[in-house]
Design an enzyme around this catalytic site. Structure first.
Site, PDB file in Angstrom:
ATOM      1  N   HIS A  43     -82.022  -4.157  33.392  1.00 14.67           N
ATOM      2  CA  HIS A  43     -80.732  -3.478  34.272  1.00 14.67           C
ATOM      3  C   HIS A  43     -79.456  -3.697  33.398  1.00 14.67           C
ATOM      4  CE1 HIS A  43     -78.437  -2.615  37.713  1.00 14.67           C
ATOM      5  NE2 HIS A  43     -77.728  -3.742  37.382  1.00 14.67           N
ATOM      6  N   VAL A  66     -87.245  28.471  27.682  1.00 15.66           N
ATOM      7  CA  VAL A  66     -86.599  27.126  27.156  1.00 15.66           C
ATOM      8  C   VAL A  66     -85.563  27.593  26.147  1.00 15.66           C
ATOM      9  CG1 VAL A  66     -86.983  25.199  25.571  1.00 15.66           C
ATOM     10  CG2 VAL A  66     -88.916  26.109  27.252  1.00 15.66           C
ATOM     11  N   ARG A  76     -92.618  33.746  21.839  1.00 12.36           N
ATOM     12  CA  ARG A  76     -92.760  33.822  20.482  1.00 12.36           C
ATOM     13  C   ARG A  76     -94.276  33.876  20.480  1.00 12.36           C
ATOM     14  NH1 ARG A  76     -88.960  31.661  17.136  1.00 12.36           N
ATOM     15  NH2 ARG A  76     -90.622  31.067  15.573  1.00 12.36           N
ATOM     16  N   GLY A  82     -92.893  29.612   1.557  1.00 12.02           N
ATOM     17  CA  GLY A  82     -92.031  30.962   1.045  1.00 12.02           C
ATOM     18  C   GLY A  82     -90.756  30.908   1.447  1.00 12.02           C
TER      19      GLY A  82
HETATM   20  P1  NAI Z   1     -90.556  31.252  26.995  1.00 12.62           P
HETATM   21  O1  NAI Z   1     -92.183  31.644  27.071  1.00 12.62           O
HETATM   22  O2  NAI Z   1     -90.496  29.879  27.355  1.00 12.62           O
HETATM   23  O3  NAI Z   1     -89.857  32.056  28.111  1.00 12.62           O
HETATM   24  C1  NAI Z   1     -89.883  33.436  28.090  1.00 12.62           C
HETATM   25  C2  NAI Z   1     -89.071  33.966  29.333  1.00 12.62           C
HETATM   26  O4  NAI Z   1     -88.818  35.354  29.306  1.00 12.62           O
HETATM   27  C3  NAI Z   1     -90.383  33.874  30.594  1.00 12.62           C
HETATM   28  O5  NAI Z   1     -89.692  33.554  31.552  1.00 12.62           O
HETATM   29  C4  NAI Z   1     -90.565  35.466  30.605  1.00 12.62           C
HETATM   30  O6  NAI Z   1     -90.999  35.651  32.125  1.00 12.62           O
HETATM   31  C5  NAI Z   1     -89.193  36.221  30.454  1.00 12.62           C
HETATM   32  N1  NAI Z   1     -89.393  37.611  29.860  1.00 12.62           N
HETATM   33  C6  NAI Z   1     -90.418  38.053  29.392  1.00 12.62           C
HETATM   34  N2  NAI Z   1     -89.882  39.597  29.500  1.00 12.62           N
HETATM   35  C7  NAI Z   1     -89.171  39.802  29.982  1.00 12.62           C
HETATM   36  C8  NAI Z   1     -88.378  41.074  30.335  1.00 12.62           C
HETATM   37  N3  NAI Z   1     -88.574  42.260  29.714  1.00 12.62           N
HETATM   38  N4  NAI Z   1     -86.990  41.007  30.940  1.00 12.62           N
HETATM   39  C9  NAI Z   1     -86.656  39.522  31.403  1.00 12.62           C
HETATM   40  N5  NAI Z   1     -87.267  38.733  31.137  1.00 12.62           N
HETATM   41  C10 NAI Z   1     -88.572  38.704  30.386  1.00 12.62           C
HETATM   42  O7  NAI Z   1     -90.189  31.755  25.422  1.00 12.62           O
HETATM   43  P2  NAI Z   1     -88.775  31.115  24.860  1.00 12.62           P
HETATM   44  O8  NAI Z   1     -87.933  30.616  25.643  1.00 12.62           O
HETATM   45  O9  NAI Z   1     -88.584  32.419  23.933  1.00 12.62           O
HETATM   46  O10 NAI Z   1     -89.671  29.917  23.827  1.00 12.62           O
HETATM   47  C11 NAI Z   1     -90.711  30.244  22.958  1.00 12.62           C
HETATM   48  C12 NAI Z   1     -91.291  29.192  22.610  1.00 12.62           C
HETATM   49  O11 NAI Z   1     -90.779  28.362  21.810  1.00 12.62           O
HETATM   50  C13 NAI Z   1     -91.902  28.637  23.847  1.00 12.62           C
HETATM   51  O12 NAI Z   1     -93.321  28.417  23.642  1.00 12.62           O
HETATM   52  C14 NAI Z   1     -91.311  27.236  23.801  1.00 12.62           C
HETATM   53  O13 NAI Z   1     -92.076  26.212  24.313  1.00 12.62           O
HETATM   54  C15 NAI Z   1     -90.952  26.908  22.380  1.00 12.62           C
HETATM   55  N6  NAI Z   1     -89.617  26.299  22.148  1.00 12.62           N
HETATM   56  C16 NAI Z   1     -89.647  24.889  22.787  1.00 12.62           C
HETATM   57  C17 NAI Z   1     -88.535  24.178  22.767  1.00 12.62           C
HETATM   58  C18 NAI Z   1     -88.495  22.625  23.217  1.00 12.62           C
HETATM   59  O14 NAI Z   1     -89.614  22.241  23.297  1.00 12.62           O
HETATM   60  N7  NAI Z   1     -87.357  22.041  23.643  1.00 12.62           N
HETATM   61  C19 NAI Z   1     -87.179  24.790  22.252  1.00 12.62           C
HETATM   62  C20 NAI Z   1     -87.213  26.073  21.910  1.00 12.62           C
HETATM   63  C21 NAI Z   1     -88.440  26.997  22.031  1.00 12.62           C
END
Ligand code: NAI
Length: 466
Positions: free
Chosen positions: A445, A183, A273, A34
């Site tokens: 290399h 991340v 997320r 959607g």
């Molecule tokens: P995340 O779970 O990686 O990190 C969230 C961080 O926020 C944690 O370190 C947590 O301790 C902190 N946090 C939570 N509440 C808080 C508060 N009240 N005050 C301060 N810190 C707090 O989540 P993120 O970075 O939002 O990513 C979401 C998802 O998207 C992840 O599962 C990630 O793997 C995926 N993703 C992957 C990417 C990649 O593979 N390159 C790129 C972007 C996202």
């Protein structure tokens, strides 16, 4: 007779890949999406646009830093409107590419929002205002995820943004406060830091990137700090006051419960997320959902209702596009009577900062917790000729292997192109290789891959170049 063999709900990397593979295997397939464009979060507001901005800002930082050392005289300037056009152009081309693949594979894109009315039945409220009822032998839910909210923080996607609004800023903020050192926070924080913003990352835990190998995580924080990102750890954000000209972020220091505030032009909320299931009618359809709001599956992606499956961010496991894609292929193969399978032990993770960070398999902390005897082989990029020539010597490769059998158990890399280098080890692990298998394989290399080989050598008789 059902209208379709398979209806896939959601056209992100999980859903669109599942739909295409199912069509390739002979099924009549529809995919309901959607958003008005195919490709889901990844192509529209995630992986692809963030990589466009990471690439552009990386080149800008290179031009600002290393060009002069290499004898290139240039004064880079930022034209944000053009940079955002470039980002949007990449998204448009790639989402259009998925539409082309749908046509080529005869997958029907149903342009609207789906609601499951029971096994085999889907109602769609179409974006053109019509409603449509469709039947299928099987349904796959691939509805993805959305940014988690935080009490006290009201997102407007203009000044207080999630990753979605954080990608489309029309100017470099003076001060960006990032909530969460995961991340998203570190990738987008890097983008805006490189383009000139002051960036402060506030993280609840006492370390960044939870779940990552601890040694890599500490090195990563040091390198990012050197690049100018400021970290406030062990601090819980309580709220953002958006009533004035500048935003005011309040956080509580967890060590002593003291409260502090910091002003910002933009606040990026990046605290994780959650599964996106709005409007799917899961409860009425009898589809079981976990306490965390994820669709429950039986290990073979089957939900509690026969003929309904779920894959990707909406179920348990890492929220990664490539994990969702592999699940999409596996479910399509299962439905075609084949043996769809995902090896969850060999799913790489990559953070696309500079340097990149990549990992696959177990961390040292995992192995310690399991009580498994292991050995560590490490090699610094400082000792790699190619990395030196590129001014990209920050970081190291680290291989964890079973102490007795030498089988590779985990690999963690922080360094240039780590996200590409990791795959040699993914293949090796799929084949149950030992560190010696990598160490005895000739590597060209001069390449960055030589550092990966030397880390494997360090698990045995030792690396040559340190
Ligand atoms: P995340 O779970 O990686 O990190 C969230 C961080 O926020 C944690 O370190 C947590 O301790 C902190 N946090 C939570 N509440 C808080 C508060 N009240 N005050 C301060 N810190 C707090 O989540 P993120 O970075 O939002 O990513 C979401 C998802 O998207 C992840 O599962 C990630 O793997 C995926 N993703 C992957 C990417 C990649 O593979 N390159 C790129 C972007 C996202």
């Amino acid at each position: 007779m059902a209208d379709y063999d398979l209806i896939v709900i959601g056209a992100g990397p999980g859903g669109y890949v599942c739909a295409i593979r199912a069509a390739q295997l002979g099924m009549k397939v529809a995919c309901v999406e959607g958003r008005g464009a195919l490709g889901g979060t990844c192509l529209n507001v995630g992986c692809i646009p963030s990589k466009a901005l990471l690439h552009a800002s990386h080149l800008y930082a290179e031009a600002d830093g290393h060009f002069a050392k290499m004898g290139i005289v240039a004064e880079p300037k930022i034209d944000m409107a053009r940079m955002q056009e470039y980002r949007a152009g990449q998204v448009k081309e790639l989402t259009g590419g998925v539409a082309f693949l749908f046509k080529k594979n005869k997958v029907d894109w149903i342009d609207g929002w789906a609601r499951i009315e029971g096994a085999g039945k889907v109602a769609v409220s179409m974006n053109n205002g019509d409603s449509k009822s469709m039947t299928a032998k099987n349904i796959v839910i691939a509805s993805g995820s959305e940014p988690a909210s935080l009490p006290g923080v009201e997102v407007d996607e203009k000044r207080v943004v999630t990753s979605t609004g954080g990608l489309t800023l029309d100017r470099v903020p003076g001060k960006l406060v990032v909530i969460g050192a995961g991340v998203i926070g570190l990738e987008l924080g890097s983008v805006w830091r490189r383009l000139g913003a002051e960036v402060q990352v506030i993280e609840y835990l006492d370390h960044i990137t939870p779940g990552m190998d601890d040694e890599i995580s500490r090195q990563f924080q040091k390198i990012l700090t050197k690049q100018g990102l400021q970290f406030t750890l062990e601090a819980a954000v309580q709220g953002v006051d958006a009533s004035g000209d500048r935003l005011v972020v309040t956080y509580k220091n967890r060590k002593d419960d003291s409260e502090a505030t910091v002003e910002a032009d933009i606040v990026l909320l990046a605290t994780g997320r959650r599964a996106y299931t709005d409007g799917l009618g899961l409860e009425q359809a009898g589809i079981a959902v976990s306490k965390r709001g994820q669709v429950e599956t039986n290990g073979q992606w089957k939900t509690s209702v026969d003929g309904i499956y779920a894959i990707g961010d909406v179920i348990d496991g890492p929220m990664l596009a490539h994990k969702a894609e592999d699940e999409g292929v596996a479910v399509a193969e299962l439905l075609a009577g084949q043996h769809g399978h995902v090896n969850y032990g060999v799913i790489p993770g990559v953070i696309y900062t500079d340097p990149e960070v990549a990992n696959v398999g177990k961390t040292e902390e995992d192995l310690k917790a399991e009580g498994r005897a292991y050995k560590v082989g490490k090699f610094p990029f400082m000792a790699n000729g190619r990395a030196k020539a590129h001014f990209a010597t920050d970081g190291f490769a680290k291989v964890l292997a079973d102490k007795e059998t030498d089988r590779i158990l985990g690999v963690h890399v922080i360094g240039p192109s780590a996200g590409e280098l990791i795959h040699e080890y993914c293949v090796a692990m799929e084949f149950g290789a030992s560190a010696e298998d990598i160490a005895r394989t000739c590597h060209a290399h001069p390449t960055l891959s030589e550092a990966m080989r030397e880390a494997a050598m360090a698990c045995g008789d030792g690396a040559i170049h340190v």
